[in-house]
Design a protein around this motif. Structure first.
Motif, PDB file in Angstrom:
ATOM      1  N   GLU A  97       0.809  -1.224   0.000  1.00  0.00           N
ATOM      2  CA  GLU A  97       0.000   0.000   0.000  1.00  0.00           C
ATOM      3  C   GLU A  97       0.841   1.273   0.000  1.00  0.00           C
ATOM      4  N   VAL A  98       2.039   1.203  -0.559  1.00  0.00           N
ATOM      5  CA  VAL A  98       2.790   2.439  -0.787  1.00  0.00           C
ATOM      6  C   VAL A  98       2.140   3.224  -1.917  1.00  0.00           C
ATOM      7  N   CYS A  99       1.693   2.517  -2.949  1.00  0.00           N
ATOM      8  CA  CYS A  99       0.942   3.142  -4.039  1.00  0.00           C
ATOM      9  C   CYS A  99      -0.402   2.424  -4.163  1.00  0.00           C
ATOM     10  N   SER A 100      -1.361   3.080  -4.758  1.00  0.00           N
ATOM     11  CA  SER A 100      -2.698   2.506  -4.878  1.00  0.00           C
ATOM     12  C   SER A 100      -2.801   1.639  -6.126  1.00  0.00           C
ATOM     13  N   SER A 101      -3.865   0.855  -6.191  1.00  0.00           N
ATOM     14  CA  SER A 101      -4.098   0.015  -7.368  1.00  0.00           C
ATOM     15  C   SER A 101      -4.414   0.851  -8.603  1.00  0.00           C
ATOM     16  N   ASP A 102      -4.884   2.098  -8.398  1.00  0.00           N
ATOM     17  CA  ASP A 102      -5.148   2.973  -9.546  1.00  0.00           C
ATOM     18  C   ASP A 102      -3.891   3.194 -10.372  1.00  0.00           C
ATOM     19  N   LEU A 103      -2.767   3.406  -9.694  1.00  0.00           N
ATOM     20  CA  LEU A 103      -1.507   3.624 -10.398  1.00  0.00           C
ATOM     21  C   LEU A 103      -1.075   2.368 -11.153  1.00  0.00           C
ATOM     22  N   VAL A 104      -1.267   1.206 -10.544  1.00  0.00           N
ATOM     23  CA  VAL A 104      -0.897  -0.049 -11.212  1.00  0.00           C
ATOM     24  C   VAL A 104      -1.759  -0.271 -12.441  1.00  0.00           C
ATOM     25  N   PHE A 105      -3.060  -0.002 -12.340  1.00  0.00           N
ATOM     26  CA  PHE A 105      -3.940  -0.152 -13.506  1.00  0.00           C
ATOM     27  C   PHE A 105      -3.548   0.821 -14.612  1.00  0.00           C
ATOM     28  N   ASP A 106      -3.223   2.041 -14.246  1.00  0.00           N
ATOM     29  CA  ASP A 106      -2.785   3.014 -15.246  1.00  0.00           C
ATOM     30  C   ASP A 106      -1.505   2.541 -15.941  1.00  0.00           C
ATOM     31  N   SER A 158      -0.607  -2.133 -22.212  1.00  0.00           N
ATOM     32  CA  SER A 158      -1.530  -2.863 -23.081  1.00  0.00           C
ATOM     33  C   SER A 158      -1.749  -2.170 -24.419  1.00  0.00           C
ATOM     34  N   LYS A 159      -1.489  -0.890 -24.504  1.00  0.00           N
ATOM     35  CA  LYS A 159      -1.655  -0.175 -25.770  1.00  0.00           C
ATOM     36  C   LYS A 159      -0.561  -0.532 -26.772  1.00  0.00           C
ATOM     37  N   ARG A 160       0.630  -0.927 -26.260  1.00  0.00           N
ATOM     38  CA  ARG A 160       1.730  -1.308 -27.159  1.00  0.00           C
ATOM     39  C   ARG A 160       1.768  -2.823 -27.334  1.00  0.00           C
ATOM     40  N   ARG A 214      -7.527  -6.712  -8.405  1.00  0.00           N
ATOM     41  CA  ARG A 214      -8.886  -7.109  -8.796  1.00  0.00           C
ATOM     42  C   ARG A 214      -9.860  -6.843  -7.653  1.00  0.00           C
ATOM     43  N   ALA A 215      -9.450  -7.170  -6.411  1.00  0.00           N
ATOM     44  CA  ALA A 215     -10.316  -6.927  -5.263  1.00  0.00           C
ATOM     45  C   ALA A 215     -10.478  -5.437  -4.984  1.00  0.00           C
ATOM     46  N   MET A 272     -10.277  -3.436 -13.478  1.00  0.00           N
ATOM     47  CA  MET A 272      -9.797  -4.699 -14.036  1.00  0.00           C
ATOM     48  C   MET A 272     -10.563  -5.058 -15.305  1.00  0.00           C
ATOM     49  N   LYS A 273     -11.856  -4.809 -15.299  1.00  0.00           N
ATOM     50  CA  LYS A 273     -12.658  -5.080 -16.490  1.00  0.00           C
ATOM     51  C   LYS A 273     -12.215  -4.199 -17.658  1.00  0.00           C
ATOM     52  N   THR A 274     -11.954  -2.931 -17.381  1.00  0.00           N
ATOM     53  CA  THR A 274     -11.479  -2.028 -18.433  1.00  0.00           C
ATOM     54  C   THR A 274     -10.136  -2.481 -18.986  1.00  0.00           C
ATOM     55  N   PHE A 275      -9.269  -2.920 -18.122  1.00  0.00           N
ATOM     56  CA  PHE A 275      -7.956  -3.395 -18.566  1.00  0.00           C
ATOM     57  C   PHE A 275      -8.084  -4.642 -19.442  1.00  0.00           C
ATOM     58  N   ILE A 276      -8.972  -5.562 -19.062  1.00  0.00           N
ATOM     59  CA  ILE A 276      -9.160  -6.781 -19.857  1.00  0.00           C
ATOM     60  C   ILE A 276      -9.690  -6.445 -21.241  1.00  0.00           C
ATOM     61  N   LEU A 277     -10.612  -5.486 -21.320  1.00  0.00           N
ATOM     62  CA  LEU A 277     -11.134  -5.075 -22.628  1.00  0.00           C
ATOM     63  C   LEU A 277     -10.035  -4.467 -23.491  1.00  0.00           C
ATOM     64  N   ASN A 278      -9.165  -3.669 -22.893  1.00  0.00           N
ATOM     65  CA  ASN A 278      -8.050  -3.090 -23.657  1.00  0.00           C
ATOM     66  C   ASN A 278      -7.122  -4.177 -24.188  1.00  0.00           C
ATOM     67  N   ILE A 279      -6.843  -5.170 -23.344  1.00  0.00           N
ATOM     68  CA  ILE A 279      -5.978  -6.277 -23.766  1.00  0.00           C
ATOM     69  C   ILE A 279      -6.608  -7.034 -24.934  1.00  0.00           C
ATOM     70  N   GLN A 280      -7.906  -7.291 -24.848  1.00  0.00           N
ATOM     71  CA  GLN A 280      -8.579  -8.019 -25.921  1.00  0.00           C
ATOM     72  C   GLN A 280      -8.546  -7.238 -27.232  1.00  0.00           C
ATOM     73  N   ASP A 281      -8.819  -5.931 -27.170  1.00  0.00           N
ATOM     74  CA  ASP A 281      -8.805  -5.121 -28.389  1.00  0.00           C
ATOM     75  C   ASP A 281      -7.421  -5.097 -29.023  1.00  0.00           C
ATOM     76  N   THR A 282      -6.394  -4.887 -28.197  1.00  0.00           N
ATOM     77  CA  THR A 282      -5.038  -4.806 -28.742  1.00  0.00           C
ATOM     78  C   THR A 282      -4.586  -6.147 -29.310  1.00  0.00           C
ATOM     79  N   SER A 283      -4.907  -7.251 -28.622  1.00  0.00           N
ATOM     80  CA  SER A 283      -4.501  -8.570 -29.119  1.00  0.00           C
ATOM     81  C   SER A 283      -5.211  -8.913 -30.418  1.00  0.00           C
TER      82      SER A 283
END
Length: 661
Positions: free
Chosen positions: A288-297, A303-305, A326-327, A333-344
């Motif tokens: 908890e030094v950084c939040s999960s928001d930063l990790v998702f960003d 995922s864009k590259r 995820r918790a 997490m759902k947004t990230f999965i959609l980005n991964i699917q689109d890029t792949s």
């Protein structure tokens, strides 16, 4: 004849003992300078018959050649000294065989012919070399000044030579100490080493100490063992501990340097270093030094590259802290999965029928990992119990950096305490959205957001909660707007924390906050648990808490107990019978709390104290309440004596507890 024999003996001795100009071969001791200008052997033995001056260079040439070819032991030298004694040489020659004698004579003939040709040149060379080494002028005969030997500079390690020119010696010594401690850090000694480094941090300027420790930590992590999770966990725990001990700014500056280090290593395409850095980021999120928001960003950026290196980094992060993020935020997490699917899908379409084999296999494995996390089939990464207990003791959750994006960390124009303000640009851009949520115009919303920033509401969710609570027409209006926020994951915990903080900031206690808190706890029991933990955190700060905040907190707890939202068991973390622990500030706080409770009717008082009766685990706590009221309240306020007798009966009312059950 005697003089000639002496010279002959001198030549042989000088030859055997390697004597050169009256001294043994070796380092120059400087004594020849004392004998400069004294008469030579020719002058001392003037008029000697049979003395050939050409023998001097020959003798020196023999000596120089023999010194190069022979190294005699001590016993050999002593035996050969006897060769110069008259009569002894003849006795020795008689015992030598003829062949050996002839070889010796032939050798002497060859040497003598060679010496006649270049003996003079060798003699001059032998004389000039030592003179030049002593700094003497051969042409003038004067003695030149002997140059002083230059002092050798202090040795500088190769990795420090680049900064050796601009870093003070004091900083270099501190850097050496920090590196030495970090090299010894492990799970067993991380607590002690962090404490020692915090003392070093406080002994110098904060900017200098932060720079040195951050640079050494990143250098150790990026060059550490390959894929060692324990190694990354220890250094992440060190960063979290330092942020708790020296201030939140250390963690923020570390994250900014961390982002720059990652970008540099990414351009170098150093896969080992990138994996180590990704593991460090994962454990910084776990601690908890950084939040999960930063990790998702960070993951969305990769995922864009979605190159092979990006896929490897994403895999490392998801395998380490995928279940935690995820918790924390399922929607992200759902947004990230959609980005991964689109890029792949785009990569598969562009590659055609010949995809890269390695990349496709790694991509498939990454997608399988994502689906496992989505379906909750992965196990949560376990934190070492020793480190977890230590960080909980330091209250690491209070130094968590929230509302910061990856681009903000890389922004070179960061000024001031940028980690406290959150993403200010996005908050200004979303003023209209916040205004719609709180049903206010844009101007008033902007003013409320500025007030939220002044109260250190450093995330978008906290600012929105603050604006709703402070702008609600009544507690029903605020309650309904808070429900419409639909905060993802654990962000709904911020509602209670912001509410309590707003209550403590008031100049006069306002029951609006207790009614709203009771409504929230009635709606969702998770808010009740959050409220208990929040109050326990504030009880730990009573000694340093301002007087107005302490009074408001005491009245807030009393009102929540009177509303039966909380029981007096929320005070069990405080030992009311421990006299050394009861400082004047603590006595004043709990005295206000119980006097506020005694202002209610006897029926309410009876119910409040009955709720903690009959529980064996709370026996010592009940005794502590009786001791505190009798010792610190009844002696000065006799008006509450009747209510205290009622409370004392209620504490022992086991029948009433059974009736309630």
């Amino acid at each position: 004849m005697a003089a000639q024999k002496d010279l002959e003996l001198e030549r042989k001795l000088s030859k055997r003992l390697k004597v050169k100009e009256g001294k043994l071969g070796g380092m120059d001791d400087g004594l020849n300078l004392l004998f400069e200008g004294m008469p030579s052997g020719d002058d001392l033995f003037g008029g000697m018959e049979g003395f050939d001056s050409d023998e001097l260079p020959k003798r020196k040439s023999k000596k120089s050649q023999s010194s190069k070819k022979h190294k005699l032991s001590k016993e050999g030298v002593e035996a050969e000294l006897l060769d110069g004694v008259p009569g002894h040489m003849e006795a020795l020659n008689e015992d030598v065989p003829d062949g050996r004698t002839s070889r010796k004579k032939n050798k002497k003939r060859k040497l003598s012919s060679q010496q006649q040709e270049d003996g003079v040149e060798d003699s001059v060379a032998c004389v000039v070399k030592p003179v030049e080494s002593r700094g003497m002028d051969v042409t003038s005969g004067d003695v030149a000044e002997v140059p002083e030997k230059k002092e050798k500079g202090k040795y500088i390690a190769p990795h420090l030579r680049a900064r050796a020119g601009n870093e003070p010696e004091e900083h270099t010594q501190i850097r050496r100490r920090v590196r030495g401690l970090l090299n010894r850090i492990s799970e067993s000694n991380v607590e002690s080493i962090t404490g020692e480094l915090s003392l070093i941090f406080q002994s110098v300027a904060r900017s200098v100490a932060s720079q040195i420790m951050i640079e050494e930590t990143l250098a150790s992590c990026s060059g550490g063992p390959r894929g060692n999770k324990q190694y990354a966990a220890v250094f992440a725990a060190f960063v979290a501990g330092m942020a708790c001990l020296v201030g939140m700014d250390f963690g923020a500056k570390f994250m900014a340097s961390f982002a720059k280090c990652f970008e540099d290593e990414y351009h170098k395409e150093d896969n080992l270093s990138l994996r180590n850095i990704a593991l460090l980021l994962s454990y910084l999120c776990i601690f908890e030094v950084c939040s999960s928001d930063l990790v998702f960003d960070f993951l969305v950026m990769l995922s864009k590259r979605l190159t092979e290196v990006d896929v490897s980094i994403i895999l490392t992060v998801l395998q380490s802290c995928g279940m935690k993020i995820r918790a924390d935020d399922p929607a992200a997490m759902k947004t990230f999965i959609l980005n991964i699917q689109d890029t792949s899908n785009k990569l598969k379409a562009s590659s055609g029928d010949v995809p890269e084999k390695n990349n496709s296999k790694r991509m498939e494995f990454m997608l399988e990992t994502i689906y496992d996390i989505k379906n909750n089939k992965k196990k949560t990464e376990e934190v070492p119990p020793r480190i977890k207990k230590w960080l909980q003791k330091l209250r690491v959750d209070e130094i968590s950096i929230r509302g910061i994006t990856w681009s903000k960390l890389l922004d070179p124009d960061k000024k001031g305490q940028w980690w406290l303000s959150g993403d200010v640009v996005s908050s200004k851009d979303n003023v209209e959205n916040v205004a719609n949520k709180i049903d206010k115009d844009v101007a008033e919303t902007q003013r409320m957001l500025e007030l939220a920033a002044a109260q250190r509401m450093n995330t978008d969710s906290r600012r929105a909660i603050f604006c709703i609570i402070m702008s609600g027409e009544d507690y029903i209006d605020a309650f309904e707007k808070l429900l419409r926020l639909e905060l993802p994951g654990k962000q709904d915990r911020d509602i209670i924390r912001v509410l309590v903080d707003c209550c403590l900031q008031e100049r006069v206690f306002n029951k609006y906050y207790t009614v709203l808190a009771s409504k929230l706890c009635e709606h969702d029991k998770n808010h009740k648990f959050t409220l208990q933990f929040c109050l326990w955190d504030h009880f730990k700060e009573l000694e340093s808490m301002p007087l107005l905040r302490s009074i408001n907190l005491a009245k807030f707890v009393a009102e929540m107990a009177a509303a039966f939202t909380l029981s007096l068991a929320v005070l069990k973390t405080v030992d009311l019978s421990d006299i050394p622990q009861l400082t004047p500030r603590r006595i004043m706080h709990f005295r206000i709390l119980f006097e506020t409770i005694f202002e209610y009717s006897e029926t309410v008082v009876w119910k409040i104290f009955t709720r903690i009766a009959g529980t064996p685990e709370l026996e010592s706590f009940r005794q502590g309440i009786e001791f505190f009221i009798k010792e610190y309240i009844l002696k000065t306020n006799k008006a509450v004596s009747q209510k205290f007798k009622l409370a004392k009966k209620a504490l022992n009312n086991i029948e009433g507890v059974l009736m309630q059950e």
